[in-house]
Design a protein around this motif. Structure first.
Motif, short mmCIF file in Angstrom:
data_model
loop_
_atom_site.label_atom_id
_atom_site.label_comp_id
_atom_site.label_asym_id
_atom_site.label_seq_id
_atom_site.Cartn_x
_atom_site.Cartn_y
_atom_site.Cartn_z
N TYR A 170 0.84 -1.21 0.00
CA TYR A 170 0.00 0.00 0.00
C TYR A 170 0.87 1.25 0.00
O TYR A 170 0.58 2.22 -0.71
CB TYR A 170 -0.93 0.03 1.20
N TYR A 226 -10.88 1.19 4.38
CA TYR A 226 -11.67 0.02 4.80
C TYR A 226 -11.24 -0.48 6.17
O TYR A 226 -12.04 -1.08 6.89
CB TYR A 226 -11.65 -1.10 3.76
N TYR A 227 -9.99 -0.19 6.57
CA TYR A 227 -9.57 -0.59 7.92
C TYR A 227 -10.32 0.24 8.96
O TYR A 227 -10.79 -0.30 9.96
CB TYR A 227 -8.06 -0.42 8.09
#
Ligand code: FE
Length: 345
Positions: A170, A226-227
């Protein structure tokens, strides 16, 4: 007495043919085999829908990203896999470079998936979008103090930034995006400045950085939304409480936009069920599947006509980087070397 015992050879052959014809519909429906780096619960209900609608049997093998790629490479032409599902354009590009994918073209895929979110030659297609904005402590940072990724290298952030290691694809993809926009020299200077502002040596995943902000170890991080979404909706109360102490800032609204990436899939180079794999890919890009596929992992639908979930809408709209995500893969090796030179552990 059974019928078979009374048959003569010719009749038996005819019956064999008849039996063959009778089983044809099942053979025609066939199967499709998936290697997936996405967790089973993120994909299984959709695959069941697909199987029900098409009568195609779906076989799913889940595993770690790198293991699945190695497996595809070592199996070569003998691979049973027809479709590879994985996250991050960097990994999709690595699969293309390793020669384990083939091109497919489809009007449905071109219509539903914006060009920036698919390989220009059709080796892979993005199926969900993930954004990597700045996440900050509500009580210690004012949104007015934030502006761009570039600004995070400014001396006023010294000792205030937590971020995961440079091993993370990422972060590699984020740096690759910066190289694409502003060149390697400027990006390297930025990376050095960012590292100089670290509150601690990089450790843990994106959720751990958010927890570190909540614990007061640092004031901001870069993390995939999304975390945070998973923490907001978590059954674990400590995760919920940590999430409540942070907020999302969408950087670079007036410049290149927020760094985005995709999860996606490609048809394997040696697919035995190429048509079924393409059909499944089209299904995953369909309106019906898009909503669910994005929602279940708090990601953004790749198809812009499908609205994001309520959790995501609460963070507001943002301008996404329009760079083709394939570039992130092309520049991955350069990004990794640059981060190493900058001392990003
Ligand atoms: Fe992730």
């Amino acid at each position: 007495m059974s019928f078979a015992l009374k048959t003569r050879p010719l009749l038996s052959a005819f019956c064999g043919l008849l039996a063959g014809l009778l089983t044809l519909p099942a053979l025609a429906a066939g199967e499709v085999n998936i290697y997936s780096a996405r967790k089973e619960d993120l994909i299984k209900p959709l695959l069941d829908d697909f199987a029900k609608q098409t009568d195609i049997t779906v076989n799913l093998v889940t595993g770690k990203e790198n293991e699945l790629l190695q497996r595809l490479q070592s199996e070569g032409v003998n691979t049973p896999a027809d479709l590879l599902l994985t996250s991050d354009a960097g990994r999709l590009a690595a699969a293309r470079q390793a020669g384990v994918l083939q091109t497919v073209q489809s009007g449905v895929l071109e219509k539903n998936i914006p060009a920036a979110y698919r390989d220009p030659e059709g080796y892979w297609y993005g199926l969900s979008v993930r954004a990597r904005p700045i996440i900050y402590a509500r009580d210690r940072v004012k949104p007015a103090e934030l502006s761009t990724y570039a600004d995070l290298a400014a001396p006023r952030w010294k000792g205030r930034i937590c971020v995961r290691s440079s091993d993370s694809i990422y972060n590699q993809s984020l740096v690759a995006g910066m190289i694409a926009h502003q060149g390697a020299a400027k990006t390297e200077a930025w990376a050095k400045g960012l590292v100089a502002n670290f509150a601690r040596s990089p450790k843990g995943g994106d959720r751990d950085q958010i927890k570190a902000i909540a614990a007061g170890e640092c004031d901001l991080t870069l993390a995939n939304t999304y975390y945070l979404g998973g923490m907001v909706t978590s059954s674990d109360k400590t995760e919920q409480e940590a999430a409540a102490q942070v907020a999302v800032f969408w950087p670079d609204a007036n410049t290149t936009g927020v760094h985005v990436n995709v999860s996606g899939a490609g048809v394997t180079a040696h697919a035995k069920n190429r048509d079924h794999a393409l059909k499944l890919l089209e299904f995953l890009a369909s309106d019906q599947a898009q909503r669910w596929y994005a929602d279940v992992n708090n990601e953004y639908p790749v198809n812009p006509s499908i609205p994001p979930s309520a959790t995501l809408q609460a963070w507001g709209e943002f301008k996404a980087d329009t760079l083709n995500v394939a570039k992130l893969g092309e520049l991955n090796a350069e990004a990794v070397k640059l981060m190493d030179r900058a001392g990003w552990k």
